[in-house]
Scaffold this active site. Structure first.
Site, mmCIF file in Angstrom:
data_model
loop_
_atom_site.group_PDB
_atom_site.id
_atom_site.type_symbol
_atom_site.label_atom_id
_atom_site.label_comp_id
_atom_site.label_asym_id
_atom_site.label_seq_id
_atom_site.Cartn_x
_atom_site.Cartn_y
_atom_site.Cartn_z
ATOM 1 C CE LYS A 13 -2.233 -0.838 3.794
ATOM 2 N NZ LYS A 13 -1.727 -2.461 4.248
ATOM 3 N NE ARG A 88 -4.446 -1.230 9.479
ATOM 4 C CZ ARG A 88 -3.277 -0.815 8.897
ATOM 5 N NH1 ARG A 88 -3.350 0.267 8.286
ATOM 6 N NH2 ARG A 88 -2.269 -1.478 9.070
ATOM 7 N NE ARG A 127 7.413 -2.672 5.848
ATOM 8 C CZ ARG A 127 5.878 -2.619 5.533
ATOM 9 N NH1 ARG A 127 5.652 -2.746 4.348
ATOM 10 N NH2 ARG A 127 5.059 -2.296 6.429
ATOM 11 N NE ARG A 162 6.428 -0.284 10.850
ATOM 12 C CZ ARG A 162 5.379 -0.369 10.235
ATOM 13 N NH1 ARG A 162 5.607 -0.137 9.062
ATOM 14 N NH2 ARG A 162 4.273 -1.092 10.468
HETATM 15 P P1 ADP Z 1 0.802 -2.010 7.752
HETATM 16 O O1 ADP Z 1 -0.343 -1.774 6.867
HETATM 17 O O2 ADP Z 1 1.950 -2.681 7.121
HETATM 18 O O3 ADP Z 1 0.280 -3.028 8.893
HETATM 19 P P2 ADP Z 1 0.764 0.638 8.729
HETATM 20 O O4 ADP Z 1 2.152 1.318 8.787
HETATM 21 O O5 ADP Z 1 -0.096 0.994 7.740
HETATM 22 O O6 ADP Z 1 1.222 -1.003 8.745
HETATM 23 O O7 ADP Z 1 0.272 0.548 10.301
HETATM 24 C C1 ADP Z 1 0.791 0.254 11.386
HETATM 25 C C2 ADP Z 1 -0.125 -0.020 12.630
HETATM 26 O O8 ADP Z 1 -0.540 1.376 12.961
HETATM 27 C C3 ADP Z 1 -1.149 -0.973 12.561
HETATM 28 O O9 ADP Z 1 -0.660 -2.198 12.737
HETATM 29 C C4 ADP Z 1 -2.110 -0.685 13.440
HETATM 30 O O10 ADP Z 1 -1.903 -0.781 14.999
HETATM 31 C C5 ADP Z 1 -1.947 0.871 13.313
HETATM 32 N N1 ADP Z 1 -2.964 1.539 12.257
HETATM 33 C C6 ADP Z 1 -2.539 2.235 11.263
HETATM 34 N N2 ADP Z 1 -3.830 2.580 10.629
HETATM 35 C C7 ADP Z 1 -4.826 2.185 11.153
HETATM 36 C C8 ADP Z 1 -6.182 2.348 11.199
HETATM 37 N N3 ADP Z 1 -6.804 2.796 10.073
HETATM 38 N N4 ADP Z 1 -6.786 1.757 12.185
HETATM 39 C C9 ADP Z 1 -6.267 1.346 13.368
HETATM 40 N N5 ADP Z 1 -5.118 1.143 13.427
HETATM 41 C C10 ADP Z 1 -4.307 1.699 12.533
#
Ligand code: ADP
Ligand code: ZN
Length: 213
Positions: A13, A88, A127, A162
């Site tokens: 994404k 999400r 990553r 991370r």
């Molecule tokens: P990935 O898509 O690789 O899991 P992100 O960088 O998008 O990683 O998100 C990292 C973390 O941030 C998620 O595991 C979650 O805990 C939190 N997060 C990000 N976006 C949302 C969202 N829209 N709703 C709830 N938690 C979120």
């Protein structure tokens, strides 16, 4: 142009959103990046969010929705945006729908990136991310290593794994995705702007996306 990017953790994404930002000149809004900047800055929001993030859970909807309501009203959104990592949950999708309606904004695409699960795990464990919150460049120890080991090509800051990218937390994040986020595919599949595209190689995926506009 207004776009939602859906996909599991590690689907690409962030990579695809960055490519679209460059090609179409619309702003990429990543809830993950915003949250990590808050964590790094040790704000109240960041302290609350980091607990959930570090164990592979979603941050509660009310926190995310408050954050995104502000973000979508900023000036740079008037020319369009790509939502990367939001919505999400079904609740987030429903509230986003209401927010957009109130702002008089329609959607031009909801793109679902498809990647087999074994490949997701391989991508996520290899990553590495730039530790500078205003950079957050992403590397891969096999396919896209930095020129100098452990150092960001772009800003020179340290590159780290991370905290939520250990194998255990990754499995939890994928389970969370399957339970809470995958149902959004069904939710959006009724929209005529929805489509799925395999995301095995970024250039090929970009070509397929561009064809649709
Ligand atoms: P990935 O898509 O690789 O899991 P992100 O960088 O998008 O990683 O998100 C990292 C973390 O941030 C998620 O595991 C979650 O805990 C939190 N997060 C990000 N976006 C949302 C969202 N829209 N709703 C709830 N938690 C979120
Ligand atoms: Zn950097």
């Amino acid at each position: 142009m207004r776009v939602i990017m859906l996909g599991a953790p590690g689907a690409g994404k962030g990579t695809m959103s960055a490519l679209m930002e460059k090609k179409y000149g619309i702003v990429q809004i990543s809830t993950g990046d915003i949250l990590r900047a808050e964590v790094k800055a040790e704000t109240d929001l960041g302290l609350k969010a980091s607990e959930f993030m570090n164990r592979g859970d979603l941050v509660p909807d009310d926190i995310i929705l408050g954050m995104m309501k502000n973000r979508l009203q900023k000036n740079d959104c008037s020319g369009g945006f790509i939502l990367d990592g939001f919505p999400r949950t079904l609740k987030q999708a429903e509230d986003l729908g209401m927010m957009l309606e109130r702002l008089g904004m329609g959607l031009d695409a909801v793109i679902n990136l498809e990647v087999p699960e074994d490949l997701l795990i391989r991508r996520l464990t290899s990553r590495r991310t730039c530790s500078n919150p205003s950079c957050q460049a992403v590397y891969n120890i096999y396919t896209m290593p930095p020129k100098k080991e452990g150092v960001c090509d772009i800003c020179g800051a340290e590159i780290i794994q991370r905290e939520d990218e250990t194998e255990e937390v990754i499995r939890k994040r994928l389970a969370t995705y399957n339970e809470k986020t995958a149902p959004l595919i069904r939710y959006y599949s009724g929209y005529d702007v929805f489509f799925s595209v395999p995301c095995l190689e970024a250039g090929e995926t970009m070509d397929k996306i561009v064809e649709r506009f």
